[in-house]
Design an enzyme around this catalytic site. Structure first.
Site, PDB file in Angstrom:
ATOM      1  N   ILE A 149     -63.453  41.009 -44.124  1.00 37.41           N
ATOM      2  CA  ILE A 149     -64.061  40.791 -45.038  1.00 37.41           C
ATOM      3  C   ILE A 149     -63.654  42.202 -46.173  1.00 37.41           C
ATOM      4  CG2 ILE A 149     -66.212  40.037 -46.876  1.00 37.41           C
ATOM      5  CD1 ILE A 149     -65.668  38.276 -44.791  1.00 37.41           C
ATOM      6  N   LYS A 150     -62.934  41.351 -47.336  1.00 37.63           N
ATOM      7  CA  LYS A 150     -62.779  42.479 -47.731  1.00 37.63           C
ATOM      8  C   LYS A 150     -64.123  42.750 -49.474  1.00 37.63           C
ATOM      9  CE  LYS A 150     -57.761  42.961 -49.684  1.00 37.63           C
ATOM     10  NZ  LYS A 150     -57.089  42.364 -50.302  1.00 37.63           N
ATOM     11  N   ILE A 151     -63.881  44.113 -49.705  1.00 40.10           N
ATOM     12  CA  ILE A 151     -65.201  44.108 -50.221  1.00 40.10           C
ATOM     13  C   ILE A 151     -64.689  45.811 -51.507  1.00 40.10           C
ATOM     14  CG2 ILE A 151     -67.247  45.594 -50.220  1.00 40.10           C
ATOM     15  CD1 ILE A 151     -67.616  43.163 -48.521  1.00 40.10           C
TER      16      ILE A 151
END
Ligand code: E4P
Length: 218
Positions: free
Chosen positions: A84-86
């Protein structure tokens, strides 16, 4: 050093995978928007995971930690390879820690400073993505940031892997390797540029011409 491809285009990913050099994929909302009309974005991500079987980054768009965590759970449910890119904002840091506790891997994105990199590592991000091209665009040497982060991480035992992102040309890849970055995520066009050398083409042609003169078969 790992090579990721920076695209959500399945044809490009398939082609790069066939070269035997691909370890993972990074997407973002902009890259997915370029695939509009080619099916549901979740199906595209699933297909990408099946092709690559390595880390595939998919980005949340929520702006508060609760929404980010909720979106991350849905994205992570698509496939075990999803990371997950945050975005590296305050709420993003909170989300990274919470997702780590749930066993969901994250990639801290939109990193533009060594302090942001340190924070991502402390929060427990699996990857962090400094954007070298966008720094170059703003008249800062993007690769200086990579060298700083590599030097800092060499002093400690962070598990976070450094992904050189926002790559614009083949020299970025060479510099990323010289700096000792763990990963470089490369647009398809740049992978093609990396393969090409005019002397290789000239050499292949000359060998073929000479082989024809010999008139033999292998
Ligand atoms: C990285 O993960 C991003 O998807 C990407 O490298 C951003 O690149 P850009 O600056 O060319 O948009």
């Amino acid at each position: 050093m790992k090579f990721f491809i920076d695209t959500a285009n399945v044809d490009e990913i398939r082609e790069a995978a066939s070269l035997g050099i691909l370890d993972g994929v990074t997407t973002n909302p902009t890259l997915l928007s370029r695939e509009k009309g080619k099916g549901d974005f979740k199906d595209i991500l699933k297909e990408i995971c099946e092709i690559v079987k390595g880390p595939v980054s998919a980005e949340v768009v929520g702006q508060d930690a609760d929404t980010m965590v909720e979106e991350a759970r849905k994205l992570a449910a698509i496939d075990e390879h999803i990371v997950i890119k945050i975005p590296l904002i305050k709420e993003g840091l909170k989300a990274i820690g919470r997702l780590k506790a749930e066993g969901i891997r994250t990639n801290a994105t939109l990193v533009f400073s060594a302090n942001q990199a340190l924070l991502a590592a402390k929060a427990g991000a699996s990857f962090l993505s400094p954007f070298v091209g966008r720094l170059d665009d703003a008249s800062h040497y993007g690769m200086d940031l990579i060298r700083q982060i590599v030097a800092i991480f060499d002093n400690y035992d962070f598990d976070t892997e450094i992904i050189v992102a926002s790559v614009r040309n083949p020299l970025h890849v060479v510099e990323a390797a010289l700096a000792g970055a763990d990963v470089v995520t490369i647009p398809f066009k740049v992978i093609e540029q990396m393969i090409k050398h005019p002397l290789t083409d000239v050499g292949v042609k000359r060998f073929l011409d000479d082989w024809k003169k010999l008139g033999a078969k292998i």
